[in-house]
Design a protein around this motif. Sequence first.
Motif, short mmCIF file in Angstrom:
data_model
loop_
_atom_site.label_atom_id
_atom_site.label_comp_id
_atom_site.label_asym_id
_atom_site.label_seq_id
_atom_site.Cartn_x
_atom_site.Cartn_y
_atom_site.Cartn_z
N ASP A 197 0.84 -1.21 0.00
CA ASP A 197 0.00 0.00 0.00
C ASP A 197 0.86 1.25 0.00
OD1 ASP A 197 -2.74 -0.50 -0.21
OD2 ASP A 197 -2.95 -1.04 1.90
N THR A 198 1.89 1.25 0.85
CA THR A 198 2.79 2.41 0.96
C THR A 198 3.55 2.62 -0.35
OG1 THR A 198 3.04 1.96 3.32
CG2 THR A 198 4.69 3.40 2.30
N ASP A 201 1.08 4.04 -2.90
CA ASP A 201 0.78 5.46 -2.64
C ASP A 201 1.89 6.36 -3.17
OD1 ASP A 201 -1.68 5.05 -1.45
OD2 ASP A 201 -0.87 4.89 0.57
N HIS A 202 3.13 5.91 -3.01
CA HIS A 202 4.27 6.67 -3.49
C HIS A 202 4.26 6.74 -5.02
CE1 HIS A 202 8.11 8.56 -3.63
NE2 HIS A 202 8.80 7.49 -3.98
N ARG A 204 1.68 6.35 -7.02
CA ARG A 204 0.53 7.15 -7.45
C ARG A 204 0.86 8.65 -7.38
NH1 ARG A 204 -3.87 7.56 -3.06
NH2 ARG A 204 -2.13 8.80 -2.28
N ALA A 205 1.51 9.07 -6.30
CA ALA A 205 1.86 10.49 -6.14
C ALA A 205 2.86 10.93 -7.21
CB ALA A 205 2.45 10.72 -4.74
N GLU A 446 -6.07 12.04 -4.61
CA GLU A 446 -5.81 12.31 -3.19
C GLU A 446 -6.41 11.26 -2.27
OE1 GLU A 446 -3.73 14.73 -2.59
OE2 GLU A 446 -3.76 15.36 -4.69
N HIS A 447 -6.89 10.14 -2.80
CA HIS A 447 -7.62 9.16 -1.99
C HIS A 447 -6.72 8.50 -0.94
CE1 HIS A 447 -5.93 6.37 -5.11
NE2 HIS A 447 -5.77 5.60 -4.06
N THR A 448 -7.37 7.99 0.11
CA THR A 448 -6.66 7.24 1.15
C THR A 448 -6.69 5.75 0.83
OG1 THR A 448 -8.66 6.89 2.44
CG2 THR A 448 -7.40 8.92 2.89
N ALA A 449 -5.90 4.97 1.55
CA ALA A 449 -5.91 3.51 1.35
C ALA A 449 -7.30 2.94 1.65
CB ALA A 449 -4.85 2.86 2.23
N ARG A 452 -9.57 3.64 -1.20
CA ARG A 452 -9.19 2.76 -2.33
C ARG A 452 -9.81 1.38 -2.16
NH1 ARG A 452 -3.65 3.76 -2.81
NH2 ARG A 452 -3.08 2.14 -1.33
#
Length: 566
Positions: A197-198, A201-202, A204-205, A446-449, A452
């Motif tokens: 997940d982490t 997220d990286h 995706r950003a 900007e979504h959170t895990a 998602r």
Amino acid sequence: MIHKKTRHYIPADLEIKWETLEPIYQELTNRPINSVSELEQWLKDSSELQAALEEDFAWRYIRMTCDTMNPDLLESFQYFATEIEPKTAPYNNELNKKLVNSDYVGELSEEKFYIMLRAVKKSLELFREENIPLQTEIQVEQQKYQSITGAMSVHIDEKEYTLEQASVFLKGTDRAKRQEVWEKITARRLQEKTVLDTLFDHLRALRHKVALNAGFENFRDYMFQALGRFDYTPQDCYAFHAAIETEVVPILREQAEKRRELLGVDTLKPWDMDVDPSGRPALKPFNSGAELVEKSIQCFSNINRYLGERLEIMKDNNLFDVESRKGKAPGGYNYPLSETGAPFIFMNSANTFRDLTTMVHEGGHAVHTFLTADLELNDFKHCPSEVAELASMSMELISMDNWSVYFDNEEDLKRAKRDQLIDVLKTLPWVAVVDQFQHWIYTNPEHTAAERTEAWLKIYEPFGAGFADWSGHPEAEQNLWQKQLHIFEVPFYYIEYGMAQLGAIAVWKNYKENPEKGLQQYLDALKLGYTKTITEIYETAGIKFDFSAGYVKELAEFVKAEMEKI
């Protein structure tokens, strides 16, 4: 032995490092061009350099995926990603400018160069100097997915198995054993949930930043341009998803109900989806990687001698790595070697029926590599995925009439064909889910895990959620998307599988009606590489580039009728 094509411009013994590459790039950038013939020669020289770089990168990638635990191989791959690519990118952009701004570009044959020039102009539109370091970081970061997943293993009966090897137990007839193994595999994946997940997220950003830099609102819209999707829009994708939900999901729901009845269970659980519903042992089409290669050569030769000879050439040149082992990256691929003109096939065989279909799929890609090897420019060989996957998915179906090389028993052969046709239909909802999920991810940057996860379930459920009952295992269902390598490594490369699957069904339909003509049309389409539009390539294959509800319905019903005949 295969020999690399003779180099006419760059040194035969060129060592791929920036100190040796920069003078070549400078010469190409500064070379005067005073006629259309000089422009064509300049294009050939540029193409030769690109082919050498592509093949060098290919081998770094192949070696790293064959052994993800070897730090030297990872370092070699990362050297190219961090020291070569960032420095070649601005030069490649300058070469593109030199081409489109040349006084002689208008004299190039439109028929021959239209597709290539269209792609070059799009590349120039999208290029941003500030994206070079971001794209380097993305390249390095996304490879972490393979290192994390390649290291996963489980212990069953005190023996260690990779997840690919362990999944063979899910085909066994002992339901309690299947559940035990499924739970172990699932638990092992969930151990890495937060890490992945982490990582995602990286990624995706970083991807969102690339899109913003290039002037787009989101990465989805940027990627539609970057992937050269000239033939369809995001709205067309949504319509395709809806057609699959309407026309394909009901057929698969019927099949799932038949499975439940045959297994004699109240509800189908995730560990009930791979076992043969009649209660027979799993199909075993071969016993080793070497046998898989040999039988596949025979299968391809029986279709057409040329096809078998291509795989024979690969075997003779050690261009296969097919067996699963710890430390090997997951999945399978066919990697073209741009100078050699042959490809490398990588997969994770555990001696299952699925491995047979992976081999004929990658074998279709391999044939495509050989058929385009002699096209004049490297760019002509860079087929869009809608065409590349047509090559592989069609071969899965065309080869079925020759699967007797894998199965001595007529009943096993029929089971294999039925399983394949169900899998063809099952591909479509999963493609729709993965594609729709990626549309959501990148248009909600900007979504959170947690958001998602909620989006994943909301998208997955209408497409049947794998037609299994997930109650008691909510985390496993929520986390299924992490199994899909493409989401991490090649974003938005997935809807093409659905489009190509429809095309492949149509190619197979033609082949069944007239094998000689159907095969020839298929090969003629592949020979074009990317010198025509996708629509023209599909027309050459004797099919339509179409994913409307009516076409989805027609081809799904054809597959259903063929299943009922077996």
